[in-house]
Design an enzyme around this catalytic site. Structure first.
Site, PDB file in Angstrom:
ATOM      1  N   HIS A 284     -13.325  31.568  -0.312  1.00 22.48           N
ATOM      2  CA  HIS A 284     -12.203  31.756  -2.001  1.00 22.48           C
ATOM      3  C   HIS A 284     -13.030  33.303  -2.265  1.00 22.48           C
ATOM      4  CE1 HIS A 284     -12.484  30.797  -6.773  1.00 22.48           C
ATOM      5  NE2 HIS A 284     -13.240  31.060  -6.851  1.00 22.48           N
TER       6      HIS A 284
ATOM      7  N   ARG B  87     -20.921  36.623  -5.650  1.00 16.93           N
ATOM      8  CA  ARG B  87     -20.941  37.242  -6.288  1.00 16.93           C
ATOM      9  C   ARG B  87     -20.426  36.513  -7.838  1.00 16.93           C
ATOM     10  NH1 ARG B  87     -15.087  35.445  -8.586  1.00 16.93           N
ATOM     11  NH2 ARG B  87     -15.720  33.517  -7.767  1.00 16.93           N
TER      12      ARG B  87
ATOM     13  N   GLU C 267     -10.446  42.798  -6.124  1.00 15.78           N
ATOM     14  CA  GLU C 267     -10.902  42.411  -4.489  1.00 15.78           C
ATOM     15  C   GLU C 267     -11.194  42.979  -3.001  1.00 15.78           C
ATOM     16  OE1 GLU C 267     -10.218  38.221  -5.015  1.00 15.78           O
ATOM     17  OE2 GLU C 267     -11.466  37.611  -3.038  1.00 15.78           O
TER      18      GLU C 267
ATOM     19  N   GLU D 187     -21.153  29.771 -17.734  1.00 19.25           N
ATOM     20  CA  GLU D 187     -20.492  29.597 -15.925  1.00 19.25           C
ATOM     21  C   GLU D 187     -22.270  29.311 -15.346  1.00 19.25           C
ATOM     22  OE1 GLU D 187     -17.374  31.668 -14.709  1.00 19.25           O
ATOM     23  OE2 GLU D 187     -16.365  30.143 -14.817  1.00 19.25           O
TER      24      GLU D 187
ATOM     25  N   TRP E 171      -3.920  32.976  -9.838  1.00 21.69           N
ATOM     26  CA  TRP E 171      -4.608  31.245 -10.183  1.00 21.69           C
ATOM     27  C   TRP E 171      -6.092  31.355 -11.235  1.00 21.69           C
ATOM     28  CZ3 TRP E 171      -1.295  27.484  -8.379  1.00 21.69           C
ATOM     29  CH2 TRP E 171      -0.290  28.033  -7.003  1.00 21.69           C
TER      30      TRP E 171
ATOM     31  N   HIS F 289     -15.718  27.971  -2.080  1.00 18.80           N
ATOM     32  CA  HIS F 289     -15.954  27.560  -3.348  1.00 18.80           C
ATOM     33  C   HIS F 289     -16.418  26.034  -2.651  1.00 18.80           C
ATOM     34  CE1 HIS F 289     -15.322  25.673  -7.019  1.00 18.80           C
ATOM     35  NE2 HIS F 289     -15.750  26.356  -7.741  1.00 18.80           N
TER      36      HIS F 289
ATOM     37  N   SER G 273     -15.139  38.844 -11.093  1.00 14.88           N
ATOM     38  CA  SER G 273     -14.240  39.029 -10.077  1.00 14.88           C
ATOM     39  C   SER G 273     -13.334  40.098 -11.250  1.00 14.88           C
ATOM     40  CB  SER G 273     -14.265  39.375  -9.436  1.00 14.88           C
ATOM     41  OG  SER G 273     -13.460  37.955  -9.715  1.00 14.88           O
ATOM     42  N   LEU G 274     -12.488  39.152 -11.998  1.00 11.53           N
ATOM     43  CA  LEU G 274     -11.240  40.184 -13.040  1.00 11.53           C
ATOM     44  C   LEU G 274     -12.151  40.875 -13.879  1.00 11.53           C
ATOM     45  CD1 LEU G 274     -10.123  36.884 -13.891  1.00 11.53           C
ATOM     46  CD2 LEU G 274      -9.004  37.852 -12.685  1.00 11.53           C
TER      47      LEU G 274
ATOM     48  N   ARG H 174     -22.803  28.154  -5.566  1.00 16.55           N
ATOM     49  CA  ARG H 174     -21.855  27.746  -4.145  1.00 16.55           C
ATOM     50  C   ARG H 174     -22.237  27.880  -3.626  1.00 16.55           C
ATOM     51  NH1 ARG H 174     -16.842  31.156  -7.127  1.00 16.55           N
ATOM     52  NH2 ARG H 174     -17.294  29.594  -9.363  1.00 16.55           N
TER      53      ARG H 174
HETATM   54  C1  LIG Z   1      -8.085  29.574  -7.642  1.00 14.28           C
HETATM   55  C2  LIG Z   1      -9.212  31.206  -8.087  1.00 14.28           C
HETATM   56  C3  LIG Z   1      -9.440  30.893  -9.159  1.00 14.28           C
HETATM   57  C4  LIG Z   1     -10.296  32.076  -9.585  1.00 14.28           C
HETATM   58  N1  LIG Z   1     -11.334  32.145 -10.526  1.00 14.28           N
HETATM   59  C5  LIG Z   1     -11.665  33.508 -10.831  1.00 14.28           C
HETATM   60  C6  LIG Z   1     -12.305  33.105 -12.095  1.00 14.28           C
HETATM   61  O1  LIG Z   1     -12.105  31.969 -13.256  1.00 14.28           O
HETATM   62  N2  LIG Z   1     -12.712  34.558 -12.635  1.00 14.28           N
HETATM   63  C7  LIG Z   1     -12.538  35.909 -11.663  1.00 14.28           C
HETATM   64  O2  LIG Z   1     -13.432  36.354 -12.421  1.00 14.28           O
HETATM   65  N3  LIG Z   1     -12.082  35.360 -10.798  1.00 14.28           N
HETATM   66  C8  LIG Z   1     -11.721  34.486 -10.681  1.00 14.28           C
HETATM   67  N4  LIG Z   1     -11.528  34.205  -9.362  1.00 14.28           N
HETATM   68  C9  LIG Z   1     -11.475  35.878  -8.188  1.00 14.28           C
HETATM   69  C10 LIG Z   1     -10.074  36.790  -9.721  1.00 14.28           C
HETATM   70  O3  LIG Z   1      -9.098  35.869  -9.224  1.00 14.28           O
HETATM   71  C11 LIG Z   1      -9.337  37.736  -7.548  1.00 14.28           C
HETATM   72  O4  LIG Z   1     -11.138  38.257  -7.459  1.00 14.28           O
HETATM   73  C12 LIG Z   1      -8.807  38.930  -8.786  1.00 14.28           C
HETATM   74  O5  LIG Z   1      -7.561  38.245  -9.385  1.00 14.28           O
HETATM   75  C13 LIG Z   1      -8.120  39.126  -7.597  1.00 14.28           C
HETATM   76  O6  LIG Z   1      -7.749  41.031  -8.675  1.00 14.28           O
HETATM   77  P1  LIG Z   1      -7.153  41.448  -7.704  1.00 14.28           P
HETATM   78  O7  LIG Z   1      -6.410  42.409  -8.840  1.00 14.28           O
HETATM   79  O8  LIG Z   1      -8.206  42.302  -6.805  1.00 14.28           O
HETATM   80  O9  LIG Z   1      -6.192  41.221  -6.747  1.00 14.28           O
HETATM   81  P2  LIG Z   1      -4.517  39.800  -6.458  1.00 14.28           P
HETATM   82  O10 LIG Z   1      -4.894  39.119  -7.979  1.00 14.28           O
HETATM   83  O11 LIG Z   1      -5.177  38.842  -5.484  1.00 14.28           O
HETATM   84  O12 LIG Z   1      -3.496  40.727  -6.559  1.00 14.28           O
HETATM   85  C14 LIG Z   1      -2.744  41.337  -5.497  1.00 14.28           C
HETATM   86  C15 LIG Z   1      -1.554  42.252  -4.931  1.00 14.28           C
HETATM   87  O13 LIG Z   1      -1.274  42.740  -4.181  1.00 14.28           O
HETATM   88  C16 LIG Z   1      -0.094  42.402  -3.092  1.00 14.28           C
HETATM   89  N5  LIG Z   1      -0.454  42.736  -2.157  1.00 14.28           N
HETATM   90  C17 LIG Z   1      -1.113  42.674  -1.004  1.00 14.28           C
HETATM   91  N6  LIG Z   1      -0.785  42.859   0.243  1.00 14.28           N
HETATM   92  C18 LIG Z   1       0.033  44.134  -0.663  1.00 14.28           C
HETATM   93  C19 LIG Z   1       0.804  45.106   0.577  1.00 14.28           C
HETATM   94  N7  LIG Z   1       1.032  44.591   2.515  1.00 14.28           N
HETATM   95  N8  LIG Z   1       1.870  44.938   0.382  1.00 14.28           N
HETATM   96  C20 LIG Z   1       2.214  45.723  -1.175  1.00 14.28           C
HETATM   97  N9  LIG Z   1       1.352  44.843  -2.109  1.00 14.28           N
HETATM   98  C21 LIG Z   1       0.973  43.785  -1.959  1.00 14.28           C
HETATM   99  C22 LIG Z   1      -0.267  41.308  -4.370  1.00 14.28           C
HETATM  100  O14 LIG Z   1       1.368  40.645  -4.062  1.00 14.28           O
HETATM  101  C23 LIG Z   1      -0.814  41.070  -4.953  1.00 14.28           C
HETATM  102  O15 LIG Z   1      -0.112  41.465  -6.195  1.00 14.28           O
HETATM  103  C24 LIG Z   1     -10.385  33.267  -8.643  1.00 14.28           C
HETATM  104  C25 LIG Z   1      -9.574  33.221  -7.458  1.00 14.28           C
HETATM  105  C26 LIG Z   1      -8.934  32.409  -6.841  1.00 14.28           C
HETATM  106  C27 LIG Z   1      -8.003  32.808  -5.695  1.00 14.28           C
END
Ligand SMILES: Cc1cc2nc3c(=O)[nH]c(=O)nc-3n(C[C@H](O)[C@H](O)[C@H](O)COP(=O)(O)OP(=O)(O)OC[C@H]3O[C@@H](n4cnc5c(N)ncnc54)[C@H](O)[C@@H]3O)c2cc1C
Length: 565
Positions: A374, A409, A398, A134, A65, A264, A414-415, A313
């Site tokens: 957010h 942040r 995250e 940004e 997303w 947000h 975060s990505l 924000r």
């Molecule tokens: C709408 C939106 C816009 C954003 N825009 C930005 C941006 O422009 N730039 C930026 O840097 N960040 C942005 N962020 C934040 C960023 O997207 C997230 O912080 C980042 O993607 C988190 O990555 P992650 O791999 O830690 O977790 P996620 O991508 O959330 O992945 C978590 C994974 O864990 C799995 N999971 C969860 N619980 C369990 C469980 N109990 N058992 C097994 N699997 C599980 C989920 O299914 C998923 O596959 C945005 C977030 C949102 C919601």
């Protein structure tokens, strides 16, 4: 250092049937967002066998997303030092500087890795990656894809890379696998939590991988994303139920900086009853000139902050909550009509489409918006190698708290954090597995309460969290939230064969995360970054320049600690 017992008690294991099957790998990676996929892909080349499990499908999670982009000092006119400076300013004095330095220094190489893997970022006429700016950044350093569809492209590229090796015997992927608990070995002589040695998980599948099982490993990497669903409305997808943080807590690991939640300001408002994931309207729309107006048509950000709608924000989110209260509503409007349809459709294709699904057109309508949860800066406390306080347990993305974000942040960091620290974790684990520092351990049943909160309590948890540790906090509001959360009854059971559903397991996680988050927000009697206390509106460096930590002791009591920097 100030350590206290809180009076709060939490279950140390989710109620579930005993594992009906067992599998084993060197490393278990939980989650398939940017953090989990990056870790699994790198580990696959470094250890004999990796198991990647994910709650729904591979492309699930917040990564998909993400709109804006990923920050990295790639321009000749930019530098990691300048990126570091902006990160430290956003973090309001609480960033772990070594972690932030690793983030900004290694970031550019990790972006190049992604490009080499096949991610297609937006390019300029010269064939170079386009960089934009940004809020909070003093240089053009945001890499993006498809205009405002950066996360979808990153997810596509990582999932494609994983699919390409899926048949490799060195990696197994299990989808529709909800991890319940981190399994631990015997506690040490002082009663401290034993090492992580795998996970229990519920798989909706067929054959030998169906129902509740155990996946044993020398290391467990939690990459389960955010906690957004703890709140009534969030930009996070349905998977973001804080499962990793809650599982780490029950296993005895420390969580840190939980009070720092980013709300947000401009999320589509669909009425007071709207719950769960809501549509984000990126601040880039305000960056292009859209205004915020209240229900009476007044531009209330003018005069409130020198940057008006482009203030940080947290400032905009607080102003929206206050203005809504003043006008007797719970939303304001975003007005982008003067920017014109052609421009808006081309610049914001994803947002335009998402709003159209709800009947709104940025070019013609005032779009109702309100703040929503957010991002969570806090999480499982880890060091520079991603190691938690529990031997063998790692966290990344995250769900982790590396300290890079401090109290708030910086946009698009975060990505990047997921990429940089997944890489570091993979290298650390590979070295430790090879060197024998991480070995197989037999899981032991943990003493303490077994807990389950009924799925029907989910809305109560969300309402308490939104009213207590929401955008505007106070001792009174937080105490009320703590009381409401404590009143939510558990189906505690010493028996190991409690029948439960995914909804109950998730609700228990939401309840535990909401409870410790409220506690951390009560503890910090000051305002800083994403934590606003209207009863303590100033930042108090003398007393609060430091980090909070929360953990569950072997008897289920929740302890807290504040450590000055
Ligand atoms: C709408 C939106 C816009 C954003 N825009 C930005 C941006 O422009 N730039 C930026 O840097 N960040 C942005 N962020 C934040 C960023 O997207 C997230 O912080 C980042 O993607 C988190 O990555 P992650 O791999 O830690 O977790 P996620 O991508 O959330 O992945 C978590 C994974 O864990 C799995 N999971 C969860 N619980 C369990 C469980 N109990 N058992 C097994 N699997 C599980 C989920 O299914 C998923 O596959 C945005 C977030 C949102 C919601």
């Amino acid at each position: 250092m100030r350590a206290t017992a809180s009076g709060l008690r939490l279950a140390r294991r989710l109620g579930s049937p005993p594992p009906g099957w067992t599998t084993a790998a060197d490393v278990i990676v939980v989650g398939s967002g940017i953090a989990g996929l990056t870790a699994a892909l790198r580990l696959r080349r470094r250890v004999p066998r990796v198991l990647l499990v994910t709650k729904t499908v591979l492309s699930s999670g917040s990564t998909l997303w993400a709109q804006g982009g990923v920050a990295a000092a790639l321009a000749d006119t930019d530098s990691p030092q300048a990126h570091l400076q902006d990160t430290l300013v956003a973090g309001a004095g609480l960033c772990d500087e070594a972690a932030a330095r690793a983030l900004v220094t290694e970031g550019p190489d990790r972006i190049r890795d992604l490009i080499a893997l096949g991610a297609n970022f937006d390019l300029g006429a010269d064939g170079q990656v386009l960089l934009t700016r940004e809020g909070g950044h003093h240089a053009d350093r945001i890499v993006h894809a498809g205009g405002d569809a950066t996360g979808a492209e990153i997810s596509r590229a990582l999932v494609a890379a994983l699919e390409a090796v899926r048949e490799d015997p060195g990696i197994e992927v299990i989808e529709q696998a909800l991890v319940l608990d981190v399994l631990t070995g015997a506690p040490d002589g002082d009663g401290r939590a034993g090492p992580a040695c795998g996970v229990s998980l519920h798989v909706i599948g067929e054959g030998s991988r169906d129902g509740v099982g155990a996946a044993l490993g020398k290391a467990v990497v939690l990459a389960t994303g955010g906690i957004g669903q703890v709140f009534s409305s969030t930009t996070n997808p349905k998977e973001a139920t804080g499962d990793g943080s809650a599982a780490a807590l029950r296993a005895g690991a420390e969580l840190a900086d939980l009070e720092f939640v980013q709300f947000h300001p401009t999320v589509l408002w669909l009425g007071a009853g709207a719950r769960g994931q809501q549509t984000l309207v990126s601040e880039a729309v305000r960056g292009e000139g859209a205004h915020l107006v209240d229900v009476d048509g007044a531009r209330f950000m003018l005069g409130r902050h020198e940057l008006a709608e482009l203030a940080p924000r947290d400032v905009v989110a607080k102003a929206i909550v206050r203005q809504s209260a003043l006008t007797g509503t719970d939303h304001v409007f975003l007005d982008a009509r003067h920017l014109g349809k052609a421009f808006l459709d081309e610049r914001f294709p994803t947002i335009t489409m998402a709003l159209a699904e709800h009947g709104y057109d940025l070019a013609e309508d005032l779009v109702p918006v309100a703040p929503a949860q957010h991002y969570h800066s806090g999480g499982v406390r880890v060091d520079l190698r991603g190691r938690s306080s529990l031997q063998g347990l790692y966290a990344v993305g995250e769900t982790s708290c590396t300290g890079v974000h401090g109290a708030n942040r910086l946009a698009s960091n975060s990505l990047l954090e997921g990429l940089v620290f997944a890489h570091r974790i993979a290298d650390d684990i590979a070295g430790r597995v090879e060197g024998g520092d991480l070995g197989a351990v037999d899981p032991q049943e943990r003493a303490g309460l077994v807990g389950l909160v009924g799925a029907s309590q989910r809305v109560r948890v969300q309402k308490a969290a939104s009213a207590g540790p929401g955008v505007i906090r106070s001792a009174e509001g937080l105490a009320a939230a703590a009381t409401q959360l404590a009143a939510i009854t558990h189906r505690h059971s010493a028996a190991a064969d409690v029948l439960a559903s995914s909804a109950e397991w998730e609700t228990t996680n939401l309840h535990q995360v909401a409870s410790v988050l409220t506690l951390a927000a009560e503890l910090r009697a000051e305002t800083r970054g994403g934590h606003y206390r209207q009863d303590f509106p100033s930042t108090d460096d003398d007393r609060w320049r430091g980090r909070t930590a929360v953990w569950v002791t072997p008897d289920g009591a929740v302890a807290t600690r504040f450590r000055g920097l």
